[in-house]
Design an enzyme around this catalytic site. Structure first.
Site, short mmCIF file in Angstrom:
data_model
loop_
_atom_site.label_atom_id
_atom_site.label_comp_id
_atom_site.label_asym_id
_atom_site.label_seq_id
_atom_site.Cartn_x
_atom_site.Cartn_y
_atom_site.Cartn_z
N SER A 184 0.84 -1.19 0.00
CA SER A 184 0.00 0.00 0.00
C SER A 184 0.88 1.26 0.00
O SER A 184 1.72 1.42 -0.88
CB SER A 184 -0.96 -0.05 1.19
OG SER A 184 -1.97 0.91 1.05
N ASP A 280 -9.39 -2.88 -6.44
CA ASP A 280 -8.59 -1.98 -5.61
C ASP A 280 -8.59 -0.57 -6.21
O ASP A 280 -8.50 -0.41 -7.43
CB ASP A 280 -7.14 -2.52 -5.55
CG ASP A 280 -6.32 -1.93 -4.42
OD1 ASP A 280 -6.25 -0.69 -4.31
OD2 ASP A 280 -5.74 -2.71 -3.66
N HIS A 310 -8.72 -3.80 -1.75
CA HIS A 310 -7.51 -3.36 -1.07
C HIS A 310 -7.41 -4.01 0.31
O HIS A 310 -8.30 -3.90 1.14
CB HIS A 310 -7.51 -1.84 -0.93
CG HIS A 310 -6.19 -1.26 -0.54
ND1 HIS A 310 -5.16 -1.12 -1.44
CD2 HIS A 310 -5.71 -0.79 0.64
CE1 HIS A 310 -4.11 -0.57 -0.84
NE2 HIS A 310 -4.42 -0.38 0.44
#
Length: 341
Positions: A184, A280, A310
């Protein structure tokens, strides 16, 4: 790589007065495979204000995952240098590994939008890498925004990479087999660190980018369809980038390494693995970066996971076969890249 407690706590905090949002999420669930369903998908998670950020930061210490048996963890403060401030890191190594011949190393950078998170939340992943690959893993407790905006986190992570190289003999690592990775926001920082390392002639063997946060300009685009609202939302993304940049994102920002996707010339960077789900928020920027790397002559393997939102692997590793396979694929890519020539 765990978000379970953080997402659950924030979901509970955000659950009041959310009937309409929950209805929207029910419709969005149609795109999510049944094995990836989780209660947090019904909740309107948001990190878009100081209150929810404070809640998340309080929960992070509770989210520290277990360390694998047989792996030692050491907290160390890297000393300040002419170029770098002191930085806290966690060092993972399999018991008895320090006496072995020079081994590979991984510099790992945790997620959290650059505004939350801590190195210890990556205990499970980092200790797995140390155990299964026999590598030394260093996870960075970089400074968080908005209190410490760009370039604080970047400087901390790059300083840790320089320390790895300078301490290679003492750490019994092979400086030609150092990888940089993250998930991330950590993946975005990892990509920027790799770019800076290339320009500074600091060798990096490989970059492992797990649904990386690469492009601040995503926050300028129209909100995505309902299928891309799970766990990390457009509102959270705008708040995080604004916090890190020290100002709202704009079309043009010429500060160096501000966002990895802004770099025009990707030639010469080390090989990469990028993994992201098609639900995502970062899907488009990640796929585009992988394409640009390959077009620039940089070998990049893109793993595109159908139905993955995500952080789904953080919630469901060990429970959903596809998420277990996703993490194993990342580990296998790292193993192959760090193998001796």
């Amino acid at each position: 790589m765990t978000l379970r407690r953080v997402l659950g706590g924030l979901g509970a905090a955000a659950a009041l007065g959310t009937a309409a949002a929950i209805s929207t999420r029910r419709r969005a669930l149609a795109a999510v495979p049944r094995e990836l369903w989780h209660p947090v998908l019904y909740l309107p998670l948001s990190f878009g204000n100081p209150v929810t950020l404070a809640v998340a930061r309080r929960l992070v210490p509770l989210a520290g995952a277990a360390v694998r048996p047989g792996v030692r963890v050491e907290r160390r403060t890297l000393p300040a240098t002419t170029d770098d401030l002191p930085v806290e890191v966690l060092i993972y190594q399999a018991s008895g590994a320090s006496g072995r011949a020079p081994r590979a190393a991984l510099l790992w950078i945790h997620g959290g939008g650059t505004v939350m998170g801590a190195a210890r939340q990556e205990n499970t992943w980092c200790s797995r890498v140390a155990d299964e690959l026999g590598a030394l893993v260093v996870s960075v407790d970089y400074r968080l925004a908005p209190e410490n905006p760009y370039p604080a986190a970047l400087d901390d992570c790059f300083g840790a990479l320089r320390w790895l190289h300078a301490s290679a003999a003492a750490l019994a690592i092979d400086p030609s087999r150092i990888a940089v990775g993250g998930e991330s926001a950590g993946g975005g920082l990892a990509a920027a660190v790799v770019q800076r390392a290339h320009d500074s002639e600091v060798p990096v063997r490989f970059q492992l980018l797990v649904y990386p946060m690469l492009d601040d300009r995503t926050a300028l685009r129209a909100d995505p369809p309902d299928s891309a609202i799970h766990t990390w939302t457009p509102g959270s993304n705008r708040f995080a980038w604004t916090s890190y940049l020290g100002r709202p994102p704009r079309d043009r920002d010429d500060r160096p390494y501000i966002a990895a996707a802004r770099r025009r010339n990707l030639a010469g960077l080390p090989p990469a693995w990028i993994g992201v789900g098609d639900l995502d928020l970062f899907h488009d920027e990640d796929v585009d970066y992988a394409r640009r790397l390959n077009e620039a002559g940089v070998a990049c393997e893109l793993r595109l996971e159908p139905g993955m939102y995500h952080g789904a692997d953080a919630l469901l590793d060990g429970e959903a076969p596809s998420m277990t396979a996703f993490r194993t694929a990342a580990l296998d890519a790292l193993r192959a890249a760090l193998a001796k020539p």
